[in-house]
Every structure is written in C-alpha cells, then in structure tokens.
Design an enzyme around this catalytic site. Sequence first.
Site, PDB file in Angstrom:
ATOM      1  N   GLU A 367       0.846  -1.207   0.000  1.00 36.04           N
ATOM      2  CA  GLU A 367       0.000   0.000   0.000  1.00 36.04           C
ATOM      3  C   GLU A 367       0.879   1.254   0.000  1.00 36.04           C
ATOM      4  O   GLU A 367       0.480   2.308  -0.474  1.00 36.04           O
ATOM      5  CB  GLU A 367      -0.960   0.006   1.202  1.00 36.04           C
ATOM      6  CG  GLU A 367      -2.096   1.000   1.047  1.00 36.04           C
ATOM      7  CD  GLU A 367      -3.208   0.840   2.073  1.00 36.04           C
ATOM      8  OE1 GLU A 367      -4.330   0.462   1.689  1.00 36.04           O
ATOM      9  OE2 GLU A 367      -2.963   1.092   3.260  1.00 36.04           O
ATOM     10  N   HIS A 398       5.308 -27.655   2.920  1.00 33.16           N
ATOM     11  CA  HIS A 398       4.444 -28.736   2.449  1.00 33.16           C
ATOM     12  C   HIS A 398       3.387 -28.228   1.479  1.00 33.16           C
ATOM     13  O   HIS A 398       2.426 -28.932   1.178  1.00 33.16           O
ATOM     14  CB  HIS A 398       3.770 -29.419   3.647  1.00 33.16           C
ATOM     15  CG  HIS A 398       4.768 -29.990   4.609  1.00 33.16           C
ATOM     16  ND1 HIS A 398       5.379 -31.209   4.417  1.00 33.16           N
ATOM     17  CD2 HIS A 398       5.305 -29.475   5.745  1.00 33.16           C
ATOM     18  CE1 HIS A 398       6.232 -31.434   5.411  1.00 33.16           C
ATOM     19  NE2 HIS A 398       6.215 -30.399   6.218  1.00 33.16           N
ATOM     20  N   LYS A 521     -13.801   1.597  -3.514  1.00 31.58           N
ATOM     21  CA  LYS A 521     -14.799   1.842  -2.460  1.00 31.58           C
ATOM     22  C   LYS A 521     -16.007   2.564  -3.046  1.00 31.58           C
ATOM     23  O   LYS A 521     -17.151   2.262  -2.719  1.00 31.58           O
ATOM     24  CB  LYS A 521     -14.188   2.707  -1.347  1.00 31.58           C
ATOM     25  CG  LYS A 521     -13.109   2.020  -0.535  1.00 31.58           C
ATOM     26  CD  LYS A 521     -12.607   2.950   0.571  1.00 31.58           C
ATOM     27  CE  LYS A 521     -11.312   2.458   1.168  1.00 31.58           C
ATOM     28  NZ  LYS A 521     -10.695   3.406   2.082  1.00 31.58           N
TER      29      LYS A 521
HETATM   30  O1  F6P Z   1      -7.808   0.419   2.504  1.00 39.73           O
HETATM   31  C1  F6P Z   1      -7.475   1.736   2.659  1.00 39.73           C
HETATM   32  C2  F6P Z   1      -7.355   2.186   4.062  1.00 39.73           C
HETATM   33  O2  F6P Z   1      -7.529   3.563   4.033  1.00 39.73           O
HETATM   34  C3  F6P Z   1      -6.037   1.811   4.745  1.00 39.73           C
HETATM   35  O3  F6P Z   1      -5.004   2.640   4.394  1.00 39.73           O
HETATM   36  C4  F6P Z   1      -6.425   1.896   6.175  1.00 39.73           C
HETATM   37  O4  F6P Z   1      -5.486   1.273   6.988  1.00 39.73           O
HETATM   38  C5  F6P Z   1      -7.757   1.191   6.136  1.00 39.73           C
HETATM   39  O5  F6P Z   1      -8.350   1.639   4.931  1.00 39.73           O
HETATM   40  C6  F6P Z   1      -8.663   1.467   7.296  1.00 39.73           C
HETATM   41  O6  F6P Z   1      -8.966   2.830   7.412  1.00 39.73           O
HETATM   42  P1  F6P Z   1      -9.601   3.443   8.713  1.00 39.73           P
HETATM   43  O7  F6P Z   1      -8.655   3.234   9.829  1.00 39.73           O
HETATM   44  O8  F6P Z   1      -9.804   4.889   8.391  1.00 39.73           O
HETATM   45  O9  F6P Z   1     -10.906   2.742   8.979  1.00 39.73           O
END
Ligand code: F6P
Length: 557
Positions: A367, A398, A521
């Site tokens: 990331e 394994h 998202k």
């Molecule tokens: O998947 C993206 C992300 O923004 C990560 O960088 C982060 O750790 C995760 O989602 C959770 O985000 P939050 O802590 O804001 O819920």
Amino acid sequence: MYTSSPQRLSRVYTPINALEAHAEHLQAQSLSDLIGGESKAACRRATDLAFTLGPLYLDLSKQRITSETLSLLVDWAHSCGLESKRHALFAGDMVNESERRSALHMAARWPADAAPPAGMEEAVEFCQFQRVRLTAMVERLHDANWFGATGQAITDVVHIGVGGSDLGPKMISEALAAGCPSQKRINVHYVSSMDGAQLLPLMERLDPAKTLLVLASKSFTTADTQFNLRTALAWLSEALEIDVPTVCRHQVVGVSAKPEKMSEFGIPTEHQLIFKDWIGGRFSLWSPIGVSVAMQLGIESFDALLAGAHSMDRHFLEAPLMESLPTLVALVGAWNCQFLKIPTHTVLPYDARLKSLPAYLQQLEMESNGKSVCLDGRSVTHATCPIIWGEVGPNAQHAFYQLLHQGGHTVSADFVAVARREIEAPQAVCDLLAAQEQLTLANCLAQAQLFALGDDAIPTVLRGHMAQGYRGNQPNSLLLMKQLDAWSLGALLALYEHKVFVQSVLWNLNPFDQPGVELGKKLATSLFNVISGNALEQSLVKDPSTQQLLNKVVEWR
Ligand code: F6P
C-alpha cells in the site's frame, strides 16, 4: 565493473547506470559461485554480509550481492538524498505531499524522558497525553473496574477495524499472547471482514453483558468497520434489552483521528482515544490503535513494544547508511526488484506465532510503495515494490516450496526465525518442545541454503541418490530474533517501516498515501445501492460483465 567496457564508457555515469551494468555483470554468476565453498573469500563474504543489532541478526550473505553491490547501492541512496530526507521525516516536514501532512508515527513511540528531534516536540507531547489516557483505560479494565451497561465487569474485547486499524494489532496480539499474564484476564478478538463472518461466531459465544467493543478507524468512515460496529451494537442492545445509545455509552471505546465523528456517533469523550492525521493507517499500531494489544498483553508489554521500535528509530536516524539495518534491507529489496527484476518477495516466518506477519507486511509495503507515479509527476518505468506474499515457513514447505525449488519462477525471500523460547511446562514437555524448536531452526537454515545453492547444497556423497534439478539462485535474507518478545518485535516492525521509507526515497514515491484504494470503495457503494434495492443507481453499472453478475446476485438473494 561499470567502467570496464568501452561501450559503457560512453554512458553518462549515474548510480542507476552503474547498478544496471553491475547487475548485468553479476547475472552471469550464480549464488553458488558467490557463496563458493569454504574458501577464505567465501568466509569473509559471509562475515561481511551479516549484521547484529541487539537481539536481531540480519544475514544478507545469501543475497545475489557482493560488497561492491552494497557500496553502489549506498551511493545510489546518497544520490537520492536519503540522509536529508530521513532528517526531514523525523523533523515533521510535509513528507506526505499529496495529503499535505507529515508522517510522525515515530512520535507515538518516543519515550517521555528523551528529547525529541526539533520539529517533533508537539507531536510527542500529544502522543504522550493520549498514552496516559490509554494506560488509564487499560488499568481500569485490568482492575475489573470497567462495567458494562448492566453493571457486569468486562472480560472480552472485540476490536473492530480493518487494514492498518487491524493488521498490526492483530499480528502483535497473536505473536505475543502466549506468556503474557494479563491476557488471561481480558480476551481480545479481532473482527475486520465486512461480511460479518468473523463477528457471527463471537456473537454466539461471548457474553454480551461482559463484552467491550473497540472501534478502531482513523477516518471513522470505513464501511467495513461501520457495518461491523452497527451489527455488534444491535447484538448487544437486543441481548441486553437496552437501547443502543446506552450500550454505546458503556461498552464502546472509539479510536480515531476524528473525535467529532465519534461524539456524533454517541461514544462519550472519556471513551475516545485520539491520534492525528500525521500517523498513517498502516503505521498506526503504536498509536491508540494499539489499545487492544495493551488490553490483551498489559501496559508493560505495550511499552516494551514501543521501546523496541524507538530503539530502531534511533538506529535508523543515527547509523551510517552502510550499517543501518533498515537501509540495507531496503537497498537489497530494491536491488532484487529493480535491477534483478524479481517480481515477487515471500515472507516466511519460522514461528507460527508470526503467522500474520506476511499479511501485515503486504499492507505496509504494497500500500505504501505500490505506485507508478513519482513525486515529480513522472511515471516510473520499472516495478516499484515486489508482490509480497508468504506463509508460516514449516507449513509452506508442504505447500508451495516445490515450485520455489524446481518451478520456473524467480522469487526473493525473507526467512524470519526465533532462536529460543522460554516455556513454562513440565520438564518432559519442555524437552520435547525444545526439540521442536531445534527442528524448526534446522528446517529454516536448510531451506535458506537450498533456495540459494540448489543442487550444490546436496553433499557430494549423496548426489547420485537424490532427486536433483533444484534451481537454487533464489536470493534470501534471514532475520534471526534472539527471542520473540515485545521489545524485539517492536524493533523488527520498525525496521520494516523504515525499509519502506528508504525504498520510497530510492523510487521517489510518496509512501504515505493510498489513492489507488479509493475508487474501488466508490464503485462498491454504487453496486451496494443496486443490490440493496436502490434502482436509481442502476445507471452507474456500466459494463455487461458486471451487469450480468449483478443480475445473478439479485436473482439468487
Ligand atoms: O484500505 C485503505 C485504508 O484507508 C487503509 O489505508 C487503512 O489502513 C484502512 O483503509 C482502514 O482505514 P480506517 O482506519 O480509516 O478505517
């Protein structure tokens, strides 16, 4: 050598050109050639490429490098301004330009009695304040002085978070839970998956009157976490026959960078722990996001974790590049990825307590540096950051080692092993467990050797009798921990964090943002509206492939 060929003499000298030429030259030599028997040079190579820092031992002698490679890599790091960028990081400069923030996760582990670097003072002060509040909460829980909405003392904690708000704390809890006395008093459970599948069995077996929810979310908007929280609250409310706001007042702790959102949700301020935007999600386990670790393992262990990480910060800040473990690991990783063009890197812990280390490193590394646009807006023309994957080593032997030994793929690896373990058990059990540890270490060393040497690892007397065709030449590092305790784990994780930072400097990337995860998202929100019956969103589904799947999902629900 870079200057040895007239053809190359015509190229302008840059550290990258020099490394490319050096890689071309080294490609002709296998690891077997480099490691080369028992000669004096081979022994010196083994010594030169091994580094000890407190309870951590880093062996780079099975990497496809020579001391010349390391000095060329260090030249490259110098030319990228690593030392000044390292200084800027610790001084709280705006190193996360796209989000216009500093990246000061090191402030969360800066000890109260040590002066922070200029520029970090305010951040340290804020973190110290939150740490005092966190400690008070944990002590209240451990003193059986935290009562749920019906007046019963809390015994179980459900930590709800995802990504950086889950992977680090969960991995640490798993790694250190055995042998921590306080974990007998409070049981901590981790829930991240948005499908409710982890939550459901907990709701079936935990006592709602004695369960505390820890909502960990930097943004306090992540859908995965919000949905799990709402379901868990509905469970508590139904089971206890108490309204949700009352349950929320007694049985929810919120950890976020958005206090106003926590208040709006109904979490009382005295149950809120706050961290600031300048701690990135995947770097946040040291912040109050780690509160569930402290609840499970006790404040002393949490403090030891932070102290180990802090000691790695100091080492990273102060050591010359050629002696800096995070820098060396980063340089070798970049060498494998960019110059030897090895696309994937496997993390193989030889201790099942570290089973979630690969998942944690996947987020930390991919990331952060899985990007192809530089800070100056230009596109990168090579891979940045390999694909990270892995599994507990003895089990992986394994499963997928066959391919690594005799398949066609080149892979680099980090073996992570633990030299010894303190166990309290009857003598006969201790003896047998000690034999298991020895067996595990022997397997780890054997596999590292076989990865590197291939057929050449087979003793001459056995050559005729054993199946051959072991490819070898798979570069690997071994990170040996003297023991797996909170301090050493903190140091190890901080080593990996700084590795990521160093690589971002080499590749000129911003390791602290993650724009690539946002669009998915948004699309999911549109599709959710369709699946949950909001027909107005239909128009947003563009392609026939997805439309067809959507139709099937709707038909089958
Ligand atoms: O998947 C993206 C992300 O923004 C990560 O960088 C982060 O750790 C995760 O989602 C959770 O985000 P939050 O802590 O804001 O819920």
